[in-house]
Design a protein around this motif. Structure first.
Motif, PDB file in Angstrom:
ATOM      1  N   TRP A  56       0.832  -1.210   0.000  1.00 22.03           N
ATOM      2  CA  TRP A  56       0.000   0.000   0.000  1.00 22.03           C
ATOM      3  C   TRP A  56       0.861   1.254   0.000  1.00 22.03           C
ATOM      4  O   TRP A  56       0.599   2.214  -0.731  1.00 22.03           O
ATOM      5  N   LEU A  57       1.915   1.261   0.826  1.00 19.34           N
ATOM      6  CA  LEU A  57       2.793   2.425   0.921  1.00 19.34           C
ATOM      7  C   LEU A  57       3.466   2.711  -0.416  1.00 19.34           C
ATOM      8  O   LEU A  57       3.580   3.867  -0.839  1.00 19.34           O
ATOM      9  N   HIS A  84       0.769   4.165  -2.772  1.00 14.33           N
ATOM     10  CA  HIS A  84       0.429   5.517  -2.334  1.00 14.33           C
ATOM     11  C   HIS A  84       1.563   6.491  -2.675  1.00 14.33           C
ATOM     12  O   HIS A  84       1.333   7.603  -3.166  1.00 14.33           O
ATOM     13  N   SER A  85       2.800   6.060  -2.429  1.00 19.64           N
ATOM     14  CA  SER A  85       3.952   6.907  -2.694  1.00 19.64           C
ATOM     15  C   SER A  85       4.146   7.141  -4.195  1.00 19.64           C
ATOM     16  O   SER A  85       4.564   8.223  -4.615  1.00 19.64           O
ATOM     17  N   LEU A 102       7.796  10.420   5.367  1.00 15.18           N
ATOM     18  CA  LEU A 102       6.811   9.620   6.090  1.00 15.18           C
ATOM     19  C   LEU A 102       6.053  10.464   7.113  1.00 15.18           C
ATOM     20  O   LEU A 102       4.844  10.306   7.288  1.00 15.18           O
ATOM     21  N   ILE A 123       2.118  11.038   5.226  1.00 10.11           N
ATOM     22  CA  ILE A 123       1.254   9.913   5.555  1.00 10.11           C
ATOM     23  C   ILE A 123       0.813  10.011   7.009  1.00 10.11           C
ATOM     24  O   ILE A 123       1.634  10.074   7.919  1.00 10.11           O
ATOM     25  N   ASP A 168      -3.574   6.414   8.576  1.00 11.15           N
ATOM     26  CA  ASP A 168      -3.258   5.592   7.405  1.00 11.15           C
ATOM     27  C   ASP A 168      -2.345   4.443   7.795  1.00 11.15           C
ATOM     28  O   ASP A 168      -2.539   3.297   7.371  1.00 11.15           O
ATOM     29  N   MET A 169      -1.340   4.740   8.594  1.00 13.49           N
ATOM     30  CA  MET A 169      -0.385   3.720   8.991  1.00 13.49           C
ATOM     31  C   MET A 169      -1.048   2.613   9.804  1.00 13.49           C
ATOM     32  O   MET A 169      -0.801   1.431   9.605  1.00 13.49           O
ATOM     33  N   HIS A 174      -2.914   0.130   7.842  1.00 15.76           N
ATOM     34  CA  HIS A 174      -2.129  -0.688   6.908  1.00 15.76           C
ATOM     35  C   HIS A 174      -0.896  -1.290   7.593  1.00 15.76           C
ATOM     36  O   HIS A 174       0.191  -1.316   7.030  1.00 15.76           O
ATOM     37  N   GLU A 194       5.484   2.109   8.175  1.00 10.75           N
ATOM     38  CA  GLU A 194       6.552   3.081   8.434  1.00 10.75           C
ATOM     39  C   GLU A 194       7.592   2.533   9.399  1.00 10.75           C
ATOM     40  O   GLU A 194       8.784   2.871   9.336  1.00 10.75           O
TER      41      GLU A 194
END
Length: 264
Positions: free
Chosen positions: A75-76, A79-80, A215, A219, A223-224, A227, A231
């Motif tokens: 996901w990260l 998203h990134s 990070l 984000i 969000d973290m 998911h 991070e």
């Protein structure tokens, strides 16, 4: 969309800004201030694209390989990548803007007039009267001394202090390359090579510090949490890698210190 073009444009901007600072004593301060302000604007417009290029294309891939089943990392990455696309769009907008075109025209017109002598306070003309060899040696010696001072105990410095060492190394390398044609031979090539190696290692530490900033700024904690907190994995990875690279940093620093100044 090729990250190399953004990178090379940022390098060119840094070199241009470094040259303006280096020759500020013999150039019009008014012109330097106006041009430098616009170059700073352009550099800022490109920073986001470059930072997300490094994060998406360099930092995340080995972590994804090491943790292929971590859905939060997937996901990260997605998203990134979206943020990276937006950052590139902003960079493209900057270089097709009227402001950028105006910068090119102003800079080009100014360069065409640089051959004209600039009067100093005592009435003498600065252009042509400054001995270039003496000027180069003074600039190089000052920057060499600054780097050695800031880089002392480089492996135990804070991230901010290490960043200052990187900036000093960059300024010294640009100056050495600017004046390199005046000092032919293997001695200058070895000196610049040692500087380049040191700058590369310091750049990786800077990328790690930038990862933490990205990070934190972009984000949210919600969000973290949703998911699996990717991070934590990313920060653990880059911090561990930074610790491992300390030995390489020590080696490259020692290799630079061994190089004798070529301008003496």
């Amino acid at each position: 969309d090729d990250s190399e073009f953004v990178h090379q444009m940022r390098v060119a901007l840094r070199r241009a800004r470094s040259a303006l600072r280096m020759f500020s004593s013999i150039l019009s301060s008014e012109k330097i201030e106006a041009v430098s302000k616009e170059l700073q604007w352009l550099a800022s417009a490109l920073n986001g694209a470059r930072n997300w290029d490094v994060f998406v294309l360099t930092t995340l891939p080995p972590i994804l390989v090491a943790f292929p089943d971590h859905q939060g990392l997937v996901w990260l990455h997605t998203h990134s990548a979206t943020i990276r696309q937006h950052s590139h769009a902003q960079a493209r907008d900057a270089v097709v803007s009227p402001r950028y075109q105006r910068l090119l025209l102003i800079l080009g017109a100014w360069l065409c007039t640089l051959a004209e002598p600039t009067a100093s306070p005592n009435g003498a003309a600065k252009s042509g009267e400054t001995d270039l060899c003496a000027f180069a040696a003074a600039v190089l010696q000052k920057r060499h001394r600054q780097l050695k001072k800031r880089g002392k105990h480089v492996t135990i410095l804070s991230p901010a202090e290490r960043h200052a060492v990187r900036i000093a190394a960059k300024k010294l390398r640009y100056a050495a390359e600017f004046f390199s044609s005046m000092y032919p031979g293997e001695r200058i090539r070895r000196y610049i090579g040692a500087l380049a190696a040191l700058q590369d290692v310091l750049g990786t530490f800077n990328d790690d510090a930038t990862t933490e900033i990205l990070l934190q700024e972009v984000i949210t904690s919600e969000d973290m949490a949703a998911h699996q907190h990717p991070e934590g994995v990313v920060l653990g990875w880059v911090q561990g890698a930074s610790r491992v690279r300390l030995a390489e940093l020590a080696r490259t620093w020692d290799a630079f210190i061994e190089r004798k100044p070529f301008w003496r």
